[in-house]
Write a protein that holds these residues in place. Sequence first.
Motif, PDB file in Angstrom:
ATOM      1  N   GLN A  68       0.830  -1.205   0.000  1.00  0.00           N
ATOM      2  CA  GLN A  68       0.000   0.000   0.000  1.00  0.00           C
ATOM      3  C   GLN A  68       0.870   1.263   0.000  1.00  0.00           C
ATOM      4  O   GLN A  68       0.584   2.240  -0.702  1.00  0.00           O
ATOM      5  N   ALA A  69       1.940   1.232   0.835  1.00  0.00           N
ATOM      6  CA  ALA A  69       2.851   2.389   0.876  1.00  0.00           C
ATOM      7  C   ALA A  69       3.504   2.611  -0.481  1.00  0.00           C
ATOM      8  O   ALA A  69       3.686   3.758  -0.935  1.00  0.00           O
ATOM      9  N   ALA A  70       3.866   1.556  -1.180  1.00  0.00           N
ATOM     10  CA  ALA A  70       4.490   1.692  -2.495  1.00  0.00           C
ATOM     11  C   ALA A  70       3.490   2.238  -3.508  1.00  0.00           C
ATOM     12  O   ALA A  70       3.815   3.054  -4.393  1.00  0.00           O
ATOM     13  N   ARG A  71       2.222   1.849  -3.417  1.00  0.00           N
ATOM     14  CA  ARG A  71       1.210   2.317  -4.367  1.00  0.00           C
ATOM     15  C   ARG A  71       0.964   3.824  -4.195  1.00  0.00           C
ATOM     16  O   ARG A  71       0.670   4.554  -5.170  1.00  0.00           O
ATOM     17  N   VAL A  72       1.040   4.266  -2.916  1.00  0.00           N
ATOM     18  CA  VAL A  72       0.846   5.709  -2.669  1.00  0.00           C
ATOM     19  C   VAL A  72       1.890   6.510  -3.441  1.00  0.00           C
ATOM     20  O   VAL A  72       1.580   7.526  -4.105  1.00  0.00           O
ATOM     21  N   LEU A  73       3.142   6.080  -3.386  1.00  0.00           N
ATOM     22  CA  LEU A  73       4.201   6.785  -4.110  1.00  0.00           C
ATOM     23  C   LEU A  73       3.995   6.674  -5.617  1.00  0.00           C
ATOM     24  O   LEU A  73       4.126   7.658  -6.367  1.00  0.00           O
ATOM     25  N   ALA A  74       3.674   5.466  -6.080  1.00  0.00           N
ATOM     26  CA  ALA A  74       3.534   5.271  -7.525  1.00  0.00           C
ATOM     27  C   ALA A  74       2.336   6.043  -8.083  1.00  0.00           C
ATOM     28  O   ALA A  74       2.327   6.453  -9.250  1.00  0.00           O
ATOM     29  N   ALA A  92      14.495  11.688  -7.171  1.00  0.00           N
ATOM     30  CA  ALA A  92      15.318  11.409  -5.997  1.00  0.00           C
ATOM     31  C   ALA A  92      14.705  12.032  -4.768  1.00  0.00           C
ATOM     32  O   ALA A  92      14.680  11.426  -3.683  1.00  0.00           O
ATOM     33  N   SER A  93      14.161  13.272  -4.912  1.00  0.00           N
ATOM     34  CA  SER A  93      13.568  13.923  -3.754  1.00  0.00           C
ATOM     35  C   SER A  93      12.332  13.181  -3.285  1.00  0.00           C
ATOM     36  O   SER A  93      12.102  12.976  -2.089  1.00  0.00           O
ATOM     37  N   ALA A  94      11.539  12.715  -4.268  1.00  0.00           N
ATOM     38  CA  ALA A  94      10.321  11.983  -3.900  1.00  0.00           C
ATOM     39  C   ALA A  94      10.666  10.665  -3.202  1.00  0.00           C
ATOM     40  O   ALA A  94      10.024  10.267  -2.228  1.00  0.00           O
ATOM     41  N   LEU A  95      11.654   9.994  -3.751  1.00  0.00           N
ATOM     42  CA  LEU A  95      12.067   8.725  -3.117  1.00  0.00           C
ATOM     43  C   LEU A  95      12.565   8.967  -1.703  1.00  0.00           C
ATOM     44  O   LEU A  95      12.274   8.192  -0.774  1.00  0.00           O
ATOM     45  N   ASP A  96      13.339  10.045  -1.522  1.00  0.00           N
ATOM     46  CA  ASP A  96      13.898  10.346  -0.216  1.00  0.00           C
ATOM     47  C   ASP A  96      12.786  10.680   0.764  1.00  0.00           C
ATOM     48  O   ASP A  96      12.752  10.157   1.887  1.00  0.00           O
ATOM     49  N   ASN A  97      11.868  11.556   0.335  1.00  0.00           N
ATOM     50  CA  ASN A  97      10.799  11.963   1.246  1.00  0.00           C
ATOM     51  C   ASN A  97       9.893  10.792   1.627  1.00  0.00           C
ATOM     52  O   ASN A  97       9.550  10.575   2.786  1.00  0.00           O
ATOM     53  N   HIS A  98       9.526  10.043   0.612  1.00  0.00           N
ATOM     54  CA  HIS A  98       8.588   8.930   0.896  1.00  0.00           C
ATOM     55  C   HIS A  98       9.259   7.823   1.707  1.00  0.00           C
ATOM     56  O   HIS A  98       8.667   7.243   2.631  1.00  0.00           O
ATOM     57  N   GLY A  99      10.527   7.532   1.411  1.00  0.00           N
ATOM     58  CA  GLY A  99      11.244   6.501   2.160  1.00  0.00           C
ATOM     59  C   GLY A  99      11.429   6.889   3.597  1.00  0.00           C
ATOM     60  O   GLY A  99      11.314   6.064   4.497  1.00  0.00           O
ATOM     61  N   SER A 100      11.724   8.189   3.821  1.00  0.00           N
ATOM     62  CA  SER A 100      11.898   8.624   5.204  1.00  0.00           C
ATOM     63  C   SER A 100      10.583   8.533   5.955  1.00  0.00           C
ATOM     64  O   SER A 100      10.539   8.194   7.151  1.00  0.00           O
ATOM     65  N   ARG A 101       9.477   8.862   5.228  1.00  0.00           N
ATOM     66  CA  ARG A 101       8.189   8.866   5.898  1.00  0.00           C
ATOM     67  C   ARG A 101       7.754   7.445   6.320  1.00  0.00           C
ATOM     68  O   ARG A 101       7.173   7.243   7.379  1.00  0.00           O
ATOM     69  N   ILE A 102       8.040   6.447   5.488  1.00  0.00           N
ATOM     70  CA  ILE A 102       7.581   5.069   5.826  1.00  0.00           C
ATOM     71  C   ILE A 102       8.685   4.234   6.474  1.00  0.00           C
ATOM     72  O   ILE A 102       8.480   3.074   6.836  1.00  0.00           O
ATOM     73  N   GLY A 103       9.901   4.818   6.642  1.00  0.00           N
ATOM     74  CA  GLY A 103      11.006   4.110   7.290  1.00  0.00           C
ATOM     75  C   GLY A 103      11.602   3.017   6.435  1.00  0.00           C
ATOM     76  O   GLY A 103      12.089   1.997   6.951  1.00  0.00           O
TER      77      GLY A 103
END
Length: 801
Positions: A68-74, A92-103
């Motif tokens: 579900q977390a991956a679908r939100v980003l996609a 890169a910014s989106a990956l960084d922000n989303h990865g930090s948010r979901i750990g």
Amino acid sequence: MMRLGFRRLQWRIAAWTAAILLSVQVGGLFLFEHIGRSSALQEVRAQLDTGDRVFARLLDQRSAQLAQAARVLAADYGFREAVLTGDRDTIASALDNHGSRIGASLMLLVGLDGQTLAAHPARPEVQFDSLSRLIGDARERGSATGFQAVDEALYQLVAVPVMAPMPVAWVVIGFVVDEAFAQDLKRLTGLDVSLLLQSRQGTPGLAVSTLPVAPAPAALLHAAETSLWIDEVEYVGFRHVIEAQADATVTAVLQLSLARALAPWERLYREWAGLSALATLAMLMASVWMGRTIASPVTRLAQFAHRVEAGEYGVPPQVRRGDELGQLADAFGLMTEAIASREARISELAFRDVLTGLPNRVHFIAQLERLLAAAKEPDQELAVLTLDLDRFKLINDTLGHAFGDLVLQEVGQRLQQAGVRKREVDTALYAPENAAARLGGDEFALLVPGADAWAARVVAERIATALEQPMTLQGQIVDVRASIGIALYPAHGTEAGDLMRCADVAMYKAKQGNSGLSVYDPVHHSRNAARLSLLTELCQAVEADELVLFYQPKYAFRAAEALSVEALVRWVHPQRGFVPPMDFIPFAEQTGYIKHITLWVMDRAIRQCAEWRRAGRKVCVGLNLSARDLLQAELPDHFRVMLERHGCDASWITLEITESAVLDDPRKALTNLERLRATGCQLSIDDYGTGYSSLSYVRQMPVQEMKIDRSFVMNLITQADDEIIVRSTIELAHNMGLVVTAEGVETEAILRRLGELGCDLAQGYFISRPVAADELEVWMERSPWARGGEHLLVRGESVAV
């Protein structure tokens, strides 16, 4: 000392009771341990099974959350625009922000060609082949999750497509599997969790574990089947395969300690061990008391039994109890009384004859030895009488053994009444109740202390007179006589055995002479010794071939094809010289040794007959069989074997038997005669006229010849009655189809008269004395009687008949 103590009953009871109780307690401990461990294992495995289901649910939930977390980003519009325009900074910014948010530990954007377009954190490009399976699954199902090793670390990955509206790239998010991940699973499942990654070709590697000490991966996999000890704590495991790939397998080993499940059982085990120790001690003390209670009366009864063993029959110890020990004490009392009574009865039976009530042989010999021991000092005399009833066997056979017992009882009473009287002996050793005795069968004995030969004769004659008085028993009148033998001390012996033997010798002498009584004479003993020596020497003579055969020819009143001879055995002793047949043949018949002599004679005669026949001499040989020979079932077989061995025709042999030989056992004797006749031999009745029932058996016997006894032939000329008997016998035999031979022909007149009466053969000294085989051959060449029916010797001349 300890070994002696444990031989006592009370200590053995205590020891065995304690041992049994201890065995039960120890067995209980082992049982508790087995049941506790089995129960704990069952409980832990149930928990592991539940934990495994929880573990699987948690993994599924985590995979769904990551997807579900991956679908939100996609699905983010700005992110899709950046992907379409290739704006790497925005990506890169989106990956960084989303990865930090979901750990997330790893954020990747992978192009459709498998090339990594962007990554967070920045890292070398991940090869597509390591993500090909995951992206392939996502392409089929819309998204995919799984565990995979990335840069030597285990990650949980999720892949979803970036749609615009078709897939233009793939978002891959990864979460590293670390201790925090494992501890989180442990907290939720309540189980220790160990994750392992195993390649198809390599050994398993441990990714993470919540165990206090991480064991070897191989041990973890093995522990999933059995159990594993870690820091002295036993763990039970359960293996859960998370993901099996073509090149590697990810496995989770769920484990739970047995300590908590075993805790209640260990407490029970300790309590039971303490209770067992207390119970064993208490039972040991109780068993010592119980053993003493049982052993004390048993010890007293055992001591009493030893006194009974020594012959001391007293009152048994008092045991006032109502249980089995009291019954045992009562039984001891009854047993003592019964033993005393039986011993008295046994003593009576051991020394008394049950039938007559007289002392038996054992008592008589003991009394005789006592009298002999007392008589040696004052030089007293003593007589021993033994008596045997005449014709007692006839009484038993005709009237029965029960009637014979009545006769023996009556004899015992008369023997006591007519035996020794006190006034006839002058000795303090006289005991009327011990004087007479029954030695066995119909044999009795009597002691006469202080008696010489004359006094012993007086007593013996009085006994003989008393026994000769007719007995009336059960309406039957019976006459009984006895033969009495007398032996004297010290004239005939000084020992009990010697006196008894001497009295027996004298008794048999009296029986043989029909004299009623006889005093022992050493000559009797020497004769018996000589007879015994004769038997021994006769046995040796047969073995040493000292016996010889003589042959007495028979004259045939009519010309015959063959000469008939009778084989007669003779004994030439190396020291005694010629022993007459009358000195050893009757003795051999009495002892039964005649059968050995008969076999010897039969073998030698058959061999000689065969030799004569092979030499061209036509001779037929006659052999004598005794009554004992005729009753031997194996005799026909022996005869047949001898004929075959020597090549002798059975028709050349004549077997001569007396008519009285059939009387002992007619059925067996006649059966044997039939078997002998079946061999082809000739049978002859020897000594005809001297038997008891001639005609009744002659007509049954399969014979071909009848021989008239010499007692009728010798007085044929002088006694008219004898001539009548001879004439009648010849006529009777001829009417029965038998050949007649006359024995005892001593004169020419007798020979002529026999010829006139129609006799067939004659045998006697006038014809020829018995001669050896070689002398018979000479006689056959020279004697006119050998040709038969041609000449008679008259006044020194040969005259034709």
